[in-house]
Design a protein around this motif. Structure first.
Motif, mmCIF file in Angstrom:
data_model
loop_
_atom_site.group_PDB
_atom_site.id
_atom_site.type_symbol
_atom_site.label_atom_id
_atom_site.label_comp_id
_atom_site.label_asym_id
_atom_site.label_seq_id
_atom_site.Cartn_x
_atom_site.Cartn_y
_atom_site.Cartn_z
ATOM 1 N N ARG A 205 14.627 9.039 -1.105
ATOM 2 C CA ARG A 205 15.119 8.002 -0.204
ATOM 3 C C ARG A 205 14.841 8.340 1.260
ATOM 4 N NH1 ARG A 205 21.467 6.503 0.078
ATOM 5 N NH2 ARG A 205 21.497 8.664 0.812
ATOM 6 N N SER A 206 14.985 9.591 1.614
ATOM 7 C CA SER A 206 14.815 9.984 3.012
ATOM 8 C C SER A 206 13.374 9.882 3.490
ATOM 9 C CB SER A 206 15.305 11.425 3.208
ATOM 10 O OG SER A 206 16.670 11.528 2.870
ATOM 11 N N TYR A 207 12.431 9.721 2.547
ATOM 12 C CA TYR A 207 11.020 9.691 2.926
ATOM 13 C C TYR A 207 10.322 8.407 2.493
ATOM 14 C CZ TYR A 207 12.240 14.597 3.307
ATOM 15 O OH TYR A 207 12.867 15.774 3.633
ATOM 16 N N ALA A 208 11.078 7.446 1.984
ATOM 17 C CA ALA A 208 10.469 6.214 1.473
ATOM 18 C C ALA A 208 9.736 5.461 2.577
ATOM 19 C CB ALA A 208 11.543 5.326 0.836
ATOM 20 N N GLU A 209 10.343 5.348 3.757
ATOM 21 C CA GLU A 209 9.697 4.633 4.865
ATOM 22 C C GLU A 209 8.424 5.355 5.294
ATOM 23 O OE1 GLU A 209 10.661 3.225 9.478
ATOM 24 O OE2 GLU A 209 12.256 4.015 8.202
ATOM 25 N N LEU A 210 8.470 6.662 5.357
ATOM 26 C CA LEU A 210 7.283 7.451 5.714
ATOM 27 C C LEU A 210 6.151 7.217 4.720
ATOM 28 C CD1 LEU A 210 5.880 9.858 7.287
ATOM 29 C CD2 LEU A 210 6.890 11.319 5.515
ATOM 30 N N LEU A 211 6.460 7.251 3.439
ATOM 31 C CA LEU A 211 5.430 7.050 2.414
ATOM 32 C C LEU A 211 4.845 5.643 2.482
ATOM 33 C CD1 LEU A 211 7.010 8.963 -0.591
ATOM 34 C CD2 LEU A 211 5.053 9.654 0.796
ATOM 35 N N ARG A 212 5.676 4.661 2.760
ATOM 36 C CA ARG A 212 5.156 3.301 2.922
ATOM 37 C C ARG A 212 4.204 3.229 4.117
ATOM 38 N NH1 ARG A 212 10.565 1.812 1.474
ATOM 39 N NH2 ARG A 212 11.121 1.612 3.685
ATOM 40 N N ASP A 213 4.557 3.930 5.176
ATOM 41 C CA ASP A 213 3.721 3.963 6.374
ATOM 42 C C ASP A 213 2.364 4.596 6.065
ATOM 43 O OD1 ASP A 213 2.898 3.782 8.985
ATOM 44 O OD2 ASP A 213 4.270 5.289 9.754
ATOM 45 N N ILE A 214 2.387 5.735 5.371
ATOM 46 C CA ILE A 214 1.145 6.420 5.011
ATOM 47 C C ILE A 214 0.312 5.553 4.067
ATOM 48 C CG2 ILE A 214 0.179 8.420 3.804
ATOM 49 C CD1 ILE A 214 2.584 10.033 4.842
ATOM 50 N N ALA A 215 0.975 4.931 3.091
ATOM 51 C CA ALA A 215 0.251 4.099 2.129
ATOM 52 C C ALA A 215 -0.418 2.916 2.817
ATOM 53 C CB ALA A 215 1.212 3.611 1.050
ATOM 54 N N ALA A 216 0.268 2.275 3.734
ATOM 55 C CA ALA A 216 -0.299 1.117 4.429
ATOM 56 C C ALA A 216 -1.539 1.512 5.217
ATOM 57 C CB ALA A 216 0.745 0.504 5.350
ATOM 58 N N ASN A 217 -1.489 2.666 5.875
ATOM 59 C CA ASN A 217 -2.657 3.134 6.630
ATOM 60 C C ASN A 217 -3.781 3.572 5.702
ATOM 61 O OD1 ASN A 217 -2.295 3.407 9.769
ATOM 62 N ND2 ASN A 217 -0.294 3.837 8.881
ATOM 63 N N THR A 218 -3.422 4.134 4.560
ATOM 64 C CA THR A 218 -4.439 4.586 3.598
ATOM 65 C C THR A 218 -5.223 3.396 3.051
ATOM 66 O OG1 THR A 218 -3.124 6.513 2.983
ATOM 67 C CG2 THR A 218 -4.787 5.792 1.418
ATOM 68 N N VAL A 219 -4.528 2.315 2.726
ATOM 69 C CA VAL A 219 -5.186 1.119 2.192
ATOM 70 C C VAL A 219 -6.212 0.576 3.185
ATOM 71 C CG1 VAL A 219 -4.800 -1.284 1.544
ATOM 72 C CG2 VAL A 219 -3.299 0.499 0.651
ATOM 73 N N GLY A 220 -5.907 0.683 4.467
ATOM 74 C CA GLY A 220 -6.805 0.151 5.477
ATOM 75 C C GLY A 220 -7.868 1.110 5.943
ATOM 76 N N PHE A 221 -7.993 2.270 5.272
ATOM 77 C CA PHE A 221 -8.973 3.286 5.684
ATOM 78 C C PHE A 221 -9.986 3.489 4.565
ATOM 79 C CE2 PHE A 221 -10.138 7.886 5.929
ATOM 80 C CZ PHE A 221 -10.879 7.808 7.088
ATOM 81 N N PRO A 222 -11.281 3.386 4.845
ATOM 82 C CA PRO A 222 -12.279 3.455 3.777
ATOM 83 C C PRO A 222 -12.568 4.855 3.257
ATOM 84 C CG PRO A 222 -13.356 3.150 5.889
ATOM 85 C CD PRO A 222 -11.887 3.034 6.147
ATOM 86 N N GLY A 223 -12.130 5.904 3.963
ATOM 87 C CA GLY A 223 -12.419 7.265 3.537
ATOM 88 C C GLY A 223 -11.332 7.838 2.647
ATOM 89 N N GLU A 224 -11.399 9.159 2.450
ATOM 90 C CA GLU A 224 -10.420 9.865 1.616
ATOM 91 C C GLU A 224 -9.186 10.238 2.438
ATOM 92 O OE1 GLU A 224 -10.753 10.399 -1.626
ATOM 93 O OE2 GLU A 224 -12.698 9.411 -1.634
ATOM 94 N N VAL A 225 -8.028 10.282 1.780
ATOM 95 C CA VAL A 225 -6.779 10.667 2.435
ATOM 96 C C VAL A 225 -6.077 11.715 1.587
ATOM 97 C CG1 VAL A 225 -4.532 9.886 3.275
ATOM 98 C CG2 VAL A 225 -6.528 8.395 3.492
ATOM 99 N N VAL A 226 -5.652 12.802 2.230
ATOM 100 C CA VAL A 226 -4.910 13.871 1.550
ATOM 101 C C VAL A 226 -3.595 14.091 2.286
ATOM 102 C CG1 VAL A 226 -4.872 16.330 0.973
ATOM 103 C CG2 VAL A 226 -6.980 15.028 0.699
#
Length: 237
Positions: A205-226
């Motif tokens: 729960r404490s990191y759900a907003e952070l993960l959503r933020d990372i996921a949204a940026n990952t979807v919009g990026f054509p390269g690899e994300v780690v």
């Protein structure tokens, strides 16, 4: 068109006398490897040891033994949990400021060979985001960014601190991905201390907003994300 290089990563160590006695050897092993740099993703001590100036200074001396550029990310044992009686009963924000003085006062990495780092406290108006521990660098068309996201529920017991820091983390993630898109980089690597998932793989729960933020940026990026993190409480090599 993969980027071919190797970097070192470790975290949640050294925690006790046994690990302390082995840590110099760990650094020596890393020095023998052809690494681009080394990252410690946080918890440079156990949660039961005193958050003293002396232990910060000692760990810095050990990190400086690295022949490679060495980057450190603060963890919960290093500042948010310092209010515990057995950790010295200290003010977490005062301890974070001390970490900044010791580890994040320069625009370069630690280590005997250094690299330049862009720090959020320099990149943005300091009043808005005074977070020098948020660093960014690019190596062979891959962007690396550190985030001050500690374990133990992301310091939820200090909601005001969490709110301000989360805004800075969001801005740093956005900046990193924006730069990666502008420069058509191959990948983005985000590094933080907290494990944001439960044992069942669900977002904490404490990191759900952070993960959503990372996921949204990952979807919009054509390269690899780690996403690289520690705090799993399970030994892995």
């Amino acid at each position: 068109a993969a980027a071919q290089f190797v970097f070192g990563a470790l975290g949640d160590t050294p925690y006790n006398e046994d690990e302390e006695s082995r840590f110099i050897g760990v650094m020596a092993e890393l020095n023998h490897e052809p690494l681009a740099f080394v990252v410690h993703v946080g918890d440079l001590k156990s949660g039961y040891s005193d958050c003293s100036d002396e232990i910060y200074a000692q760990r810095k001396r050990w990190f400086e033994l690295s022949h490679h550029p060495f980057i450190y990310v603060p963890g919960d044992n290093d500042w948010t949990d310092c209010s515990r009686g057995f950790a010295g009963g200290r003010d977490p924000l005062e301890r974070l400021n001390q970490l900044r003085k010791v580890f994040f006062s320069q625009s370069t990495s630690l280590g005997q060979r250094t690299i330049a780092l862009a720090r959020q406290s320099d990149a943005d108006p300091p009043v808005a985001h005074p977070y020098p521990e948020h660093a960014l660098w690019i190596y062979r068309r891959v962007l690396f960014a550190t985030l001050n996201v500690p374990g133990s529920a992301n310091n939820r017991r200090m909601p005001g601190e969490l709110r301000v820091r989360s805004a800075a983390v969001h801005a740093w993630i956005e900046r990193g991905f924006r730069l990666a898109r502008q420069r058509k980089l191959l990948g983005v690597v985000l590094m933080m201390q907290a494990d944001p998932w439960t044992g069942g793989g669900k977002p904490r729960r404490s990191y759900a907003e952070l993960l959503r933020d990372i996921a949204a940026n990952t979807v919009g990026f054509p390269g690899e994300v780690v996403l690289l993190h520690g705090d799993s409480h399970r030994f892995r090599f």
